[in-house]
Design a protein around this motif. Structure first.
Motif, PDB file in Angstrom:
ATOM      1  N   MET A 197       5.788  -7.302  -1.079  1.00  0.00           N
ATOM      2  CA  MET A 197       4.518  -7.468  -0.394  1.00  0.00           C
ATOM      3  C   MET A 197       4.163  -6.231   0.421  1.00  0.00           C
ATOM      4  N   CYS A 198       5.116  -5.701   1.160  1.00  0.00           N
ATOM      5  CA  CYS A 198       4.956  -4.424   1.863  1.00  0.00           C
ATOM      6  C   CYS A 198       6.081  -3.501   1.427  1.00  0.00           C
ATOM      7  N   SER A 199       5.945  -2.235   1.725  1.00  0.00           N
ATOM      8  CA  SER A 199       6.986  -1.290   1.330  1.00  0.00           C
ATOM      9  C   SER A 199       8.307  -1.601   2.022  1.00  0.00           C
ATOM     10  N   GLU A 200       8.233  -1.971   3.298  1.00  0.00           N
ATOM     11  CA  GLU A 200       9.435  -2.329   4.065  1.00  0.00           C
ATOM     12  C   GLU A 200       9.140  -3.627   4.819  1.00  0.00           C
ATOM     13  N   THR A 201       9.095  -4.714   4.077  1.00  0.00           N
ATOM     14  CA  THR A 201       8.579  -5.980   4.601  1.00  0.00           C
ATOM     15  C   THR A 201       9.328  -6.479   5.829  1.00  0.00           C
ATOM     16  N   THR A 202      10.633  -6.336   5.846  1.00  0.00           N
ATOM     17  CA  THR A 202      11.416  -6.917   6.942  1.00  0.00           C
ATOM     18  C   THR A 202      12.025  -5.853   7.861  1.00  0.00           C
ATOM     19  N   LYS A 203      11.441  -4.674   7.853  1.00  0.00           N
ATOM     20  CA  LYS A 203      11.932  -3.627   8.759  1.00  0.00           C
ATOM     21  C   LYS A 203      11.512  -3.901  10.193  1.00  0.00           C
ATOM     22  N   GLU A 204      10.312  -4.442  10.368  1.00  0.00           N
ATOM     23  CA  GLU A 204       9.785  -4.772  11.691  1.00  0.00           C
ATOM     24  C   GLU A 204       9.274  -6.214  11.671  1.00  0.00           C
ATOM     25  N   LYS A 205       9.541  -6.938  12.729  1.00  0.00           N
ATOM     26  CA  LYS A 205       9.129  -8.337  12.793  1.00  0.00           C
ATOM     27  C   LYS A 205       7.615  -8.480  12.757  1.00  0.00           C
ATOM     28  N   ALA A 206       6.911  -7.487  13.294  1.00  0.00           N
ATOM     29  CA  ALA A 206       5.448  -7.539  13.317  1.00  0.00           C
ATOM     30  C   ALA A 206       4.855  -7.566  11.913  1.00  0.00           C
ATOM     31  N   SER A 231       0.845  -1.190   0.000  1.00  0.00           N
ATOM     32  CA  SER A 231       0.000   0.000   0.000  1.00  0.00           C
ATOM     33  C   SER A 231       0.881   1.241   0.000  1.00  0.00           C
ATOM     34  N   TRP A 232       0.503   2.212  -0.792  1.00  0.00           N
ATOM     35  CA  TRP A 232       1.294   3.427  -0.914  1.00  0.00           C
ATOM     36  C   TRP A 232       1.092   4.389   0.258  1.00  0.00           C
ATOM     37  N   HIS A 233      -0.057   4.366   0.887  1.00  0.00           N
ATOM     38  CA  HIS A 233      -0.380   5.427   1.849  1.00  0.00           C
ATOM     39  C   HIS A 233      -0.847   4.902   3.202  1.00  0.00           C
ATOM     40  N   ARG A 234      -0.476   3.665   3.544  1.00  0.00           N
ATOM     41  CA  ARG A 234      -0.865   3.094   4.845  1.00  0.00           C
ATOM     42  C   ARG A 234       0.356   2.758   5.693  1.00  0.00           C
ATOM     43  N   GLY A 235       1.462   3.396   5.421  1.00  0.00           N
ATOM     44  CA  GLY A 235       2.676   3.096   6.158  1.00  0.00           C
ATOM     45  C   GLY A 235       3.516   2.041   5.462  1.00  0.00           C
ATOM     46  N   ASP A 236       4.609   1.657   6.134  1.00  0.00           N
ATOM     47  CA  ASP A 236       5.571   0.747   5.521  1.00  0.00           C
ATOM     48  C   ASP A 236       5.173  -0.718   5.602  1.00  0.00           C
ATOM     49  N   ASN A 237       4.175  -1.057   6.402  1.00  0.00           N
ATOM     50  CA  ASN A 237       3.961  -2.464   6.747  1.00  0.00           C
ATOM     51  C   ASN A 237       2.562  -2.963   6.428  1.00  0.00           C
ATOM     52  N   LYS A 238       1.965  -2.466   5.349  1.00  0.00           N
ATOM     53  CA  LYS A 238       0.627  -2.912   4.968  1.00  0.00           C
ATOM     54  C   LYS A 238       0.576  -3.243   3.482  1.00  0.00           C
ATOM     55  N   VAL A 239      -0.283  -4.205   3.141  1.00  0.00           N
ATOM     56  CA  VAL A 239      -0.578  -4.489   1.745  1.00  0.00           C
ATOM     57  C   VAL A 239      -1.760  -3.626   1.307  1.00  0.00           C
ATOM     58  N   ASP A 240      -2.000  -3.602   0.016  1.00  0.00           N
ATOM     59  CA  ASP A 240      -3.193  -2.944  -0.499  1.00  0.00           C
ATOM     60  C   ASP A 240      -4.411  -3.439   0.286  1.00  0.00           C
TER      61      ASP A 240
END
Length: 259
Positions: A35-44, A6-15
């Motif tokens: 899959m996410c903008s920063e998929t492995t930045k946070e474990k959550a 997703s472009w506008h839901r933060g780094d850790n969300k899909v569309d």
């Protein structure tokens, strides 16, 4: 499904539409990366993706994208998937090479190991109806002039070398291996997930019968719902394999129509 962030839901969300997609009727899920903008930045984030796509299931395949890889923390990803970054998935008559096309230039051992996996599979494969090579990046856009894939890829990666040696791009190093498999009567299909910005779907059959497919979504980039509705429709890639008659067919359904 590829390029799903997703472009506008933060780094850790899909569309957001993918969160509401009923996936219970599908036997397998193939993830085309980013899959996410920063998929492995946070474990959550991996816990979130696992809840959506059951990352640890052997029927969930994931070809990592650059957005999945660039923050490192691959131990988190391996923990969730139970798999290495590239691997061969065996579904009887259908074999799937899940490749990683975002290895860094300095990761020579990993790139060499991946190439050897591809080479070994192609050299020894006999009892199969289909060989699928799955990737995120479109490393194959130079395979044939007529394919015109450069105009559809989010990023044209035909220059990407599969090893740290010179001149080991897809066209020179990988494609001859796939041609040899195709010549044995095993249908080869190359599938990539880095699409969605310029085009939503792509398919092309080479002169020797090998299929190239790609799909991706991107319309969350437009905040205005009216303007978003006027964009070309985001699509997924749906495949149906019949092990009885060894047939594989596909379609590119519109994402919104699946909700």
């Amino acid at each position: 499904m590829g390029h799903t962030y997703s472009w506008h839901r933060g780094d850790n969300k899909v569309d957001q539409r993918l969160e509401h997609l009923d996936l219970s009727g599908y036997e397998q899920l193939w993830l085309g990366g980013d899959m996410c903008s920063e998929t492995t930045k946070e474990k959550a984030t991996l816990t979130y993706l696992d809840r959506l796509f059951s990352l640890g299931e052997h029927t969930t395949l994931w070809a990592l994208g650059n957005h999945d890889y660039r923050n490192g923390n691959m131990d988190w990803l391996r923990e969730k998937t139970g798999r290495p970054l590239h691997y061969l998935a065996d579904f009887g008559g259908m074999k799937v090479l899940v490749t990683h096309t975002s290895y860094k230039e300095t990761e020579c051992e990993a790139k060499e190991n991946q190439f050897r996996m591809i080479q070994r599979t192609c050299d020894t494969l006999r009892n199969a109806s289909h060989l699928i090579l799955m990737s995120h990046m479109l490393t194959w856009t130079d395979t044939e002039i007529e394919m015109d894939a450069k105009e559809t890829a989010n990023a044209d990666k035909a220059w990407w070398p599969y090893t740290c040696e010179a001149r080991t791009q897809f066209q020179r190093k990988i494609y001859p291996l796939l041609q040899a498999v195709q010549e044995r009567g095993i249908q080869v299909v190359v599938i990539s997930g880095d699409l969605g910005i310029k085009a939503k779907s792509y398919q092309y059959q080479s002169k020797d019968g090998i299929w190239f497919l790609a799909s991706g979504i991107n319309n969350s980039v437009e905040k205005d719902p009216i303007k978003r509705a006027q964009l070309p429709k985001d699509r997924l890639l749906y495949l149906e394999y019949d092990p009885i008659d060894s047939s594989l067919v596909w379609d590119f359904p519109i994402l919104n129509e699946l909700l």
